[in-house]
Design an enzyme around this catalytic site. Structure first.
Site, PDB file in Angstrom:
ATOM      1  N   SER A  94      -6.113  -1.302   4.763  1.00  0.00           N
ATOM      2  CA  SER A  94      -6.264  -2.743   4.586  1.00  0.00           C
ATOM      3  C   SER A  94      -6.820  -3.376   5.860  1.00  0.00           C
ATOM      4  O   SER A  94      -7.884  -3.000   6.324  1.00  0.00           O
ATOM      5  CB  SER A  94      -4.925  -3.347   4.170  1.00  0.00           C
ATOM      6  OG  SER A  94      -5.082  -4.672   3.712  1.00  0.00           O
TER       7      SER A  94
ATOM      8  N   GLU B 144      -8.283  -3.274  -7.546  1.00  0.00           N
ATOM      9  CA  GLU B 144      -8.082  -4.216  -6.448  1.00  0.00           C
ATOM     10  C   GLU B 144      -9.323  -5.044  -6.153  1.00  0.00           C
ATOM     11  O   GLU B 144     -10.460  -4.594  -6.322  1.00  0.00           O
ATOM     12  CB  GLU B 144      -7.600  -3.505  -5.195  1.00  0.00           C
ATOM     13  CG  GLU B 144      -8.451  -2.342  -4.725  1.00  0.00           C
ATOM     14  CD  GLU B 144      -7.867  -1.722  -3.457  1.00  0.00           C
ATOM     15  OE1 GLU B 144      -7.716  -2.455  -2.461  1.00  0.00           O
ATOM     16  OE2 GLU B 144      -7.556  -0.521  -3.467  1.00  0.00           O
TER      17      GLU B 144
ATOM     18  N   HIS C  16      -3.850  -1.624  -4.380  1.00  0.00           N
ATOM     19  CA  HIS C  16      -4.205  -1.704  -2.966  1.00  0.00           C
ATOM     20  C   HIS C  16      -3.352  -0.738  -2.140  1.00  0.00           C
ATOM     21  O   HIS C  16      -2.128  -0.715  -2.238  1.00  0.00           O
ATOM     22  CB  HIS C  16      -3.989  -3.140  -2.498  1.00  0.00           C
ATOM     23  CG  HIS C  16      -4.448  -3.424  -1.108  1.00  0.00           C
ATOM     24  ND1 HIS C  16      -5.764  -3.284  -0.724  1.00  0.00           N
ATOM     25  CD2 HIS C  16      -3.769  -3.865  -0.006  1.00  0.00           C
ATOM     26  CE1 HIS C  16      -5.881  -3.629   0.546  1.00  0.00           C
ATOM     27  NE2 HIS C  16      -4.686  -3.977   1.010  1.00  0.00           N
TER      28      HIS C  16
END
Length: 318
Positions: free
Chosen positions: A161, A255, A285
């Protein structure tokens, strides 16, 4: 190279549905500031209660050297060989949450799969510490690993991320400095475009199980600080990728950040580099973090191990 992987399994569909009906409505409402941010940080850290594989060794690191302070955890699986190399891991959390506690179990799984110890970095978070604090901490950690006697081709940089953005910024900095590149890179669902220009369109077409575009924009603004989110210094998708190491990028097709991974892979390939983009159907995610629940997550981490071993062996032979 883009590869569509198998799935989703019943476990993966169940996880996505649970997140979509429970966590996503909360994430749509809770702001990443004040008491809301404190609650998010505390709640996210509970992920770290997951047990580590048997035999995993954990050692705290707190060092200072010419490039800055390095704080984190050495996480070494029972099978890992510290002499073979090391992984620098930068955790996600939208630049504003996430910790050593929340990501210990994922770092341990990466160590087990790759056979390498993992330095899980405790970097400075926004909004208390804005850009470029996180990148500076990652650069300090990378230089510190070189000071420990590792060759650059023995090192792997990895992140999930927002940690993927930090890693991309690190690679960009190494490119500009003409510094030695690591042997490989691994990114899980990287958050790369801080303008979030395509998130609403993507979320409208395929509703993300737990990442609201509004929260992504809020996190990006916290990290950018006084800079505009479209400032070139924050745009890790621009700039030369010519010297970048081989990359493995794993992302779920459920996502809203999927286009970020696709754009990065295209940029690396256009520069003549190697980027293996794995798109996993129905996955959420940073789904490898759910490896204790979802079989595809375990398969994905297995791919990480195979990719890293092959990439480092090729660099060593060269």
């Amino acid at each position: 190279m883009r590869e569509v992987m198998a799935g989703p399994s019943v476990a993966a569909r169940t996880l996505a549905n649970v997140l979509r009906t429970s966590l996503r409505p909360v994430a749509d409402r809770v702001r990443l500031q004040g008491s809301g941010l404190r609650v998010v940080r505390e709640a996210f850290d509970t992920v770290g209660l997951a047990p580590l594989p048997r035999g995993t060794r954990v050692r705290a690191v707190s060092e200072s050297h010419g490039y800055g302070d390095v704080t984190g955890l050495w996480i070494t699986a029972r099978e890992a060989d510290p002499a073979a190399g090391a992984v620098l891991y930068v955790h996600g959390g939208g630049f504003v949450f996430g910790s050593l506690r929340s990501h210990r179990h994922l770092a341990a799984a990466v160590s087990q799969a790759t056979g390498l110890p993992v330095l899980l970095l405790d970097y400075r978070l926004a909004p208390e510490h804005r850009f470029p604090a996180a990148e500076q901490d990652a650069m300090a950690a990378y230089r510190w690993l070189l000071d420990q006697g590792y060759r650059s081709d023995q090192l792997v940089v990895a992140g999930d991320s927002a940690g993927g953005h930090v890693i991309a910024g690190l690679l960009g900095g190494l490119t500009r400095d003409r510094a030695p590149m690591p042997g490989a890179g691994v990114l899980f669902s990287p958050f790369l475009d801080l303008t979030c220009a395509r998130l609403d369109e993507r979320d409208a077409a395929v509703r993300d199980p737990y990442i609201p575009p509004a929260r992504a924009r809020e996190a990006a603004r916290h990290y950018a600080g006084e800079l505009a989110v479209d400032d070139p210094r924050l745009d890790v998708l621009r700039g030369s990728k010519r010297r970048w190491p081989p990359l493995l990028v794993q992302v779920g097709d459920a996502e809203c950040l999927l286009p970020d991974s696709e754009r990065l892979a295209a940029a690396v390939l256009a520069a003549g580099g190697h980027c293996e983009l794995q798109v996993w159907p129905g996955q959420v995610h940073v789904f490898p973090a759910f490896h204790q629940l979802v079989p595809e997550a375990r398969l994905a981490i297995g791919h990480v191990g195979s990719f890293v071993r092959a990439a480092l062996a090729q660099r060593a032979a060269a």
